[in-house]
Write an enzyme that holds these catalytic residues in place. Structure first.
Site, short mmCIF file in Angstrom:
data_model
loop_
_atom_site.label_atom_id
_atom_site.label_comp_id
_atom_site.label_asym_id
_atom_site.label_seq_id
_atom_site.Cartn_x
_atom_site.Cartn_y
_atom_site.Cartn_z
N ASN A 7 -70.58 -8.76 45.25
CA ASN A 7 -71.26 -8.09 46.36
C ASN A 7 -72.01 -9.05 47.29
O ASN A 7 -72.09 -8.80 48.49
CB ASN A 7 -72.24 -7.05 45.80
CG ASN A 7 -73.25 -6.60 46.81
OD1 ASN A 7 -72.94 -5.83 47.72
ND2 ASN A 7 -74.49 -7.09 46.68
N TYR B 50 -67.74 -14.77 59.56
CA TYR B 50 -67.82 -13.57 58.72
C TYR B 50 -66.45 -12.90 58.59
O TYR B 50 -66.03 -12.53 57.48
CB TYR B 50 -68.83 -12.60 59.32
CG TYR B 50 -69.13 -11.41 58.44
CD1 TYR B 50 -69.72 -11.56 57.20
CD2 TYR B 50 -68.83 -10.11 58.88
CE1 TYR B 50 -70.00 -10.46 56.40
CE2 TYR B 50 -69.11 -9.00 58.09
CZ TYR B 50 -69.70 -9.19 56.85
OH TYR B 50 -69.97 -8.08 56.05
N LYS C 260 -64.35 -12.60 54.95
CA LYS C 260 -63.97 -11.31 54.37
C LYS C 260 -62.45 -11.16 54.29
O LYS C 260 -61.91 -10.57 53.34
CB LYS C 260 -64.58 -10.17 55.20
CG LYS C 260 -66.10 -10.08 55.06
CD LYS C 260 -66.55 -9.95 53.61
CE LYS C 260 -68.04 -9.80 53.46
NZ LYS C 260 -68.48 -9.67 52.06
N THR D 288 -78.67 -1.19 55.77
CA THR D 288 -79.30 -2.23 54.96
C THR D 288 -79.96 -3.27 55.86
O THR D 288 -79.88 -3.20 57.08
CB THR D 288 -78.25 -2.93 54.06
OG1 THR D 288 -77.28 -3.57 54.92
CG2 THR D 288 -77.55 -1.93 53.15
#
Length: 244
Positions: free
Chosen positions: A83, A149, A153, A183
């Protein structure tokens, strides 16, 4: 049943840890900081390792020990949830901090792949082994300012696809996009300058209209899927496609 979870101290990781623990599933949490709240509530179910997952040397040194094997010993179903991750550096390539690029690739890619390999060896006696990479829609679509990013991923997605081809016995894997969750990472995205991330206003609108997913609800659905008999049928999936 036992689970290994990275980034359990906050955000989605904390919500996943809480959901697993409430189901009576033991969790070995790995993060730079511990989760004192969950430790006090689940003193016998939660074990914690303090480790900087962006430090590949430290990760390799820890994995060279026998902690994983000892922890998973006797577990008929073993889970690994990769995670931990970061969105930085954000911005056009020429404006990205070089050290932050290395940090992101180490945390977002090297650590999950290293843990997946070590987990597979350490859980060799388990009848059922499952790995979930927490991926992102950014691994499947491109966003200006998110070259690092998106690339990291996408790496997790492709890793899962190839692992399936290897046909390791009793092992299932999925690189799973959980959706857009309320978040600290989302707050960080909204605080990014427009010249670094031109799509910022889209994410501001998601917050303004209440369209961000609740971390605890997302964690419940994610763990439901991880424990479902159909887990791993597709190596790359999106939690939003599974309904409620």
């Amino acid at each position: 049943m036992k689970a290994i979870l990275t980034g359990h101290a906050r955000g989605l990781g904390a919500a996943i840890a809480e959901d697993l623990l409430e189901r009576g599933i033991g969790v070995l949490g790995i993060a730079r900081h511990g989760n004192t709240s969950l430790a006090s509530r689940f003193p016998t179910l939660l074990e914690q390792i303090t480790l900087d997952l962006s430090d590949t040397g430290a990760v390799a040194g820890w994995l060279a020990g026998d902690t994983l094997k000892r922890y998973l010993a006797g577990s008929k179903t073993s889970l690994l949830i990769n995670n931990a991750g970061i969105v930085q550096p954000v911005g056009p390539m020429q404006a990205q901090d070089i050290a932050t690029i290395g940090h992101a690739v180490s945390l977002n890619v090297a650590a999950p792949l290293m843990l997946a390999s070590a987990f597979t060896e350490a859980s060799s006696d388990a009848a059922d082994r499952r790995i979930v990479h927490i991926s992102s829609g950014a691994g499947r679509s491109v966003y200006p300012g998110w070259s690092v990013y998106c690339a990291t991923k996408a790496a997790l997605d492709h890793h899962a696809r190839v692992v399936v081809l290897d046909q390791t016995p009793n092992l299932r894997i999925c690189s799973l996009a959980p959706g857009v969750i309320d978040t600290d990472m989302q707050a960080e995205i909204r605080a990014t300058a427009l010249e670094q991330f031109p799509l910022r206003e889209r994410f501001e609108a998601l917050k303004r209209t209440g369209s961000l997913a609740d971390p605890r609800e997302c964690a419940r659905r994610l763990v439901d899927y991880l424990l479902d008999d159909g887990f791993g049928q597709s190596p790359v999936a999106d939690l939003r496609d599974r309904g409620s």
